[in-house]
Scaffold this motif. Sequence first.
Motif, PDB file in Angstrom:
ATOM      1  N   VAL A  61      15.207  33.003  19.683  1.00 32.71           N
ATOM      2  CA  VAL A  61      14.695  32.356  18.468  1.00 32.71           C
ATOM      3  C   VAL A  61      13.176  32.316  18.478  1.00 32.71           C
ATOM      4  CG1 VAL A  61      14.622  30.186  17.184  1.00 32.71           C
ATOM      5  CG2 VAL A  61      16.778  30.969  18.158  1.00 32.71           C
ATOM      6  N   ASP A  62      12.593  31.963  19.616  1.00 38.97           N
ATOM      7  CA  ASP A  62      11.137  31.859  19.678  1.00 38.97           C
ATOM      8  C   ASP A  62      10.463  33.197  19.399  1.00 38.97           C
ATOM      9  OD1 ASP A  62      12.243  32.849  22.024  1.00 38.97           O
ATOM     10  OD2 ASP A  62      10.693  31.987  23.313  1.00 38.97           O
ATOM     11  N   MET A  63      11.027  34.268  19.952  1.00 38.07           N
ATOM     12  CA  MET A  63      10.413  35.581  19.749  1.00 38.07           C
ATOM     13  C   MET A  63      10.556  36.057  18.311  1.00 38.07           C
ATOM     14  SD  MET A  63       9.101  36.080  22.621  1.00 38.07           S
ATOM     15  CE  MET A  63       8.483  37.731  22.297  1.00 38.07           C
ATOM     16  N   ILE A  64      11.725  35.835  17.708  1.00 37.96           N
ATOM     17  CA  ILE A  64      11.934  36.238  16.309  1.00 37.96           C
ATOM     18  C   ILE A  64      10.962  35.509  15.392  1.00 37.96           C
ATOM     19  CG2 ILE A  64      13.568  36.167  14.381  1.00 37.96           C
ATOM     20  CD1 ILE A  64      14.278  38.287  16.424  1.00 37.96           C
ATOM     21  N   VAL A  67       7.320  36.813  15.865  1.00 40.78           N
ATOM     22  CA  VAL A  67       7.089  38.091  15.194  1.00 40.78           C
ATOM     23  C   VAL A  67       6.954  37.884  13.682  1.00 40.78           C
ATOM     24  CG1 VAL A  67       8.156  40.315  14.617  1.00 40.78           C
ATOM     25  CG2 VAL A  67       8.186  39.495  16.979  1.00 40.78           C
ATOM     26  N   ASP A  68       7.827  37.040  13.131  1.00 42.41           N
ATOM     27  CA  ASP A  68       7.785  36.770  11.692  1.00 42.41           C
ATOM     28  C   ASP A  68       6.481  36.086  11.302  1.00 42.41           C
ATOM     29  OD1 ASP A  68       9.274  36.568   9.034  1.00 42.41           O
ATOM     30  OD2 ASP A  68       8.784  34.457   9.405  1.00 42.41           O
ATOM     31  N   ALA A  69       6.068  35.110  12.103  1.00 39.27           N
ATOM     32  CA  ALA A  69       4.828  34.387  11.794  1.00 39.27           C
ATOM     33  C   ALA A  69       3.624  35.320  11.805  1.00 39.27           C
ATOM     34  CB  ALA A  69       4.635  33.246  12.789  1.00 39.27           C
ATOM     35  N   LYS A  70       3.567  36.182  12.817  1.00 38.14           N
ATOM     36  CA  LYS A  70       2.448  37.117  12.897  1.00 38.14           C
ATOM     37  C   LYS A  70       2.463  38.095  11.738  1.00 38.14           C
ATOM     38  CE  LYS A  70       1.699  36.861  17.884  1.00 38.14           C
ATOM     39  NZ  LYS A  70       1.744  37.574  19.180  1.00 38.14           N
ATOM     40  N   ALA A  71       3.659  38.520  11.326  1.00 42.20           N
ATOM     41  CA  ALA A  71       3.760  39.428  10.181  1.00 42.20           C
ATOM     42  C   ALA A  71       3.270  38.771   8.897  1.00 42.20           C
ATOM     43  CB  ALA A  71       5.215  39.885  10.016  1.00 42.20           C
ATOM     44  N   ARG A  72       3.388  37.450   8.819  1.00 43.65           N
ATOM     45  CA  ARG A  72       2.927  36.706   7.648  1.00 43.65           C
ATOM     46  C   ARG A  72       1.466  36.289   7.760  1.00 43.65           C
ATOM     47  NH1 ARG A  72       7.339  34.007   4.773  1.00 43.65           N
ATOM     48  NH2 ARG A  72       9.339  34.707   5.591  1.00 43.65           N
ATOM     49  N   GLY A  73       0.825  36.685   8.854  1.00 39.80           N
ATOM     50  CA  GLY A  73      -0.577  36.338   9.032  1.00 39.80           C
ATOM     51  C   GLY A  73      -0.801  34.913   9.510  1.00 39.80           C
ATOM     52  N   LYS A  74       0.231  34.284  10.078  1.00 38.89           N
ATOM     53  CA  LYS A  74       0.105  32.915  10.572  1.00 38.89           C
ATOM     54  C   LYS A  74      -0.479  32.919  11.990  1.00 38.89           C
ATOM     55  CE  LYS A  74       2.417  31.180   7.017  1.00 38.89           C
ATOM     56  NZ  LYS A  74       1.768  30.307   6.006  1.00 38.89           N
ATOM     57  N   ALA A  75      -1.257  31.896  12.284  1.00 38.19           N
ATOM     58  CA  ALA A  75      -1.783  31.739  13.636  1.00 38.19           C
ATOM     59  C   ALA A  75      -0.659  31.262  14.549  1.00 38.19           C
ATOM     60  CB  ALA A  75      -2.921  30.734  13.643  1.00 38.19           C
ATOM     61  N   VAL A  76      -0.581  31.815  15.749  1.00 39.01           N
ATOM     62  CA  VAL A  76       0.461  31.448  16.712  1.00 39.01           C
ATOM     63  C   VAL A  76      -0.205  30.988  18.007  1.00 39.01           C
ATOM     64  CG1 VAL A  76       2.429  32.269  18.055  1.00 39.01           C
ATOM     65  CG2 VAL A  76       2.074  33.111  15.730  1.00 39.01           C
ATOM     66  N   PHE A  77       0.168  29.810  18.460  1.00 35.62           N
ATOM     67  CA  PHE A  77      -0.386  29.254  19.693  1.00 35.62           C
ATOM     68  C   PHE A  77       0.751  28.847  20.620  1.00 35.62           C
ATOM     69  CE2 PHE A  77      -3.228  28.223  16.174  1.00 35.62           C
ATOM     70  CZ  PHE A  77      -4.436  28.731  16.620  1.00 35.62           C
ATOM     71  N   GLY A 166      -2.520  14.548  13.299  1.00 35.04           N
ATOM     72  CA  GLY A 166      -3.737  13.943  12.780  1.00 35.04           C
ATOM     73  C   GLY A 166      -4.644  14.931  12.080  1.00 35.04           C
ATOM     74  N   ARG A 167      -4.251  16.190  12.073  1.00 37.70           N
ATOM     75  CA  ARG A 167      -5.050  17.217  11.399  1.00 37.70           C
ATOM     76  C   ARG A 167      -4.304  17.719  10.169  1.00 37.70           C
ATOM     77  NH1 ARG A 167      -5.178  19.478  16.620  1.00 37.70           N
ATOM     78  NH2 ARG A 167      -4.372  21.478  15.858  1.00 37.70           N
ATOM     79  N   PRO A 168      -5.006  18.248   9.179  1.00 39.63           N
ATOM     80  CA  PRO A 168      -4.328  18.723   7.962  1.00 39.63           C
ATOM     81  C   PRO A 168      -3.530  19.995   8.205  1.00 39.63           C
ATOM     82  CG  PRO A 168      -6.684  19.222   7.889  1.00 39.63           C
ATOM     83  CD  PRO A 168      -6.467  18.360   9.094  1.00 39.63           C
ATOM     84  N   GLY A 169      -2.607  20.280   7.297  1.00 36.30           N
ATOM     85  CA  GLY A 169      -1.812  21.497   7.363  1.00 36.30           C
ATOM     86  C   GLY A 169      -0.427  21.252   7.926  1.00 36.30           C
ATOM     87  N   THR A 170       0.368  22.297   7.850  1.00 40.31           N
ATOM     88  CA  THR A 170       1.759  22.239   8.324  1.00 40.31           C
ATOM     89  C   THR A 170       1.911  23.128   9.552  1.00 40.31           C
ATOM     90  OG1 THR A 170       2.572  21.876   6.081  1.00 40.31           O
ATOM     91  CG2 THR A 170       4.167  22.689   7.701  1.00 40.31           C
ATOM     92  N   ALA A 171       2.639  22.638  10.550  1.00 43.37           N
ATOM     93  CA  ALA A 171       2.861  23.421  11.764  1.00 43.37           C
ATOM     94  C   ALA A 171       4.354  23.461  12.076  1.00 43.37           C
ATOM     95  CB  ALA A 171       2.103  22.821  12.946  1.00 43.37           C
ATOM     96  N   MET A 172       4.828  24.600  12.527  1.00 44.59           N
ATOM     97  CA  MET A 172       6.179  24.722  13.063  1.00 44.59           C
ATOM     98  C   MET A 172       6.060  24.773  14.587  1.00 44.59           C
ATOM     99  SD  MET A 172       8.991  27.793  12.757  1.00 44.59           S
ATOM    100  CE  MET A 172       9.677  27.298  11.179  1.00 44.59           C
ATOM    101  N   ILE A 173       6.828  23.941  15.273  1.00 47.48           N
ATOM    102  CA  ILE A 173       6.788  23.887  16.726  1.00 47.48           C
ATOM    103  C   ILE A 173       8.168  24.248  17.254  1.00 47.48           C
ATOM    104  CG2 ILE A 173       6.357  22.424  18.737  1.00 47.48           C
ATOM    105  CD1 ILE A 173       4.606  20.696  16.809  1.00 47.48           C
ATOM    106  N   VAL A 174       8.231  25.221  18.133  1.00 42.83           N
ATOM    107  CA  VAL A 174       9.500  25.723  18.644  1.00 42.83           C
ATOM    108  C   VAL A 174       9.545  25.495  20.155  1.00 42.83           C
ATOM    109  CG1 VAL A 174      10.996  27.739  18.848  1.00 42.83           C
ATOM    110  CG2 VAL A 174       9.513  27.490  16.844  1.00 42.83           C
ATOM    111  N   VAL A 175      10.581  24.796  20.615  1.00 43.70           N
ATOM    112  CA  VAL A 175      10.760  24.561  22.059  1.00 43.70           C
ATOM    113  C   VAL A 175      12.196  24.891  22.430  1.00 43.70           C
ATOM    114  CG1 VAL A 175       8.995  22.750  22.077  1.00 43.70           C
ATOM    115  CG2 VAL A 175      11.402  22.129  21.817  1.00 43.70           C
ATOM    116  N   GLY A 176      12.446  25.041  23.723  1.00 48.41           N
ATOM    117  CA  GLY A 176      13.783  25.352  24.202  1.00 48.41           C
ATOM    118  C   GLY A 176      14.748  24.203  23.970  1.00 48.41           C
TER     119      GLY A 176
END
Length: 200
Positions: A61-64, A67-77, A166-176
């Motif tokens: 799931v994390d890898m899929i 890849v999708d996020a990067k294809a959409r131009g999203k920053a990944v950390f 505490g910062r603006p914007g939306t983030a998706m966080i993926v963990v095991g």
Amino acid sequence: MDPTNSLSAKLTPEAQAQLAAAANVYGLPPAGLERMRPWLAATTLGSAPLLRAGWDPRLGVDMILQVDAKARGKAVFGLETAEQQARFLADLPEARQVEELEATLRDLDAFIPRVESVQAAWLKGDQAQLAALGAPLRATRDPGLDAVVRMDRNRAWAAWIKARLGRPGTAMIVVGAGHLFGKDSLGDFLAVQEITIRRS
């Protein structure tokens, strides 16, 4: 790697026999295993049944999602670096590493059925079943090791999430999945941070 000491010499005779059998079953070169430190051998052997059964780490799931996020131009950390993740195990005392390797060798035959049960519960979103499946492992795992691989990381991630909120914007966080159920889960530490979780 440990170029001067053999892995087998650190194990009980029973574990030595199990190591040799596992190397044969999963096609792992014995000479290569003998030079590994116990934590690396445990990690290598732990993934061997999955790879043999056809599980592809590139389809997690994390890898899929990455890849999708990067294809959409999203920053990944990453919440952690690859070196940090290796250090959680590599910095354990050798005796603790040996205990984990011997436990891995004892449980290899049950690994695939357990993973499939976890996957089925995860797909249904069955938190109670996930907790029940994880309970025996947590009950037998050394508390110090559990703190290193799960509890301390959950605590650190909860603090990171608190700061991110505490910062603006939306983030998706993926963990095991193992971090999401049972005592001292990520949710427990988020609750300490006074963050309310809503399932949707």
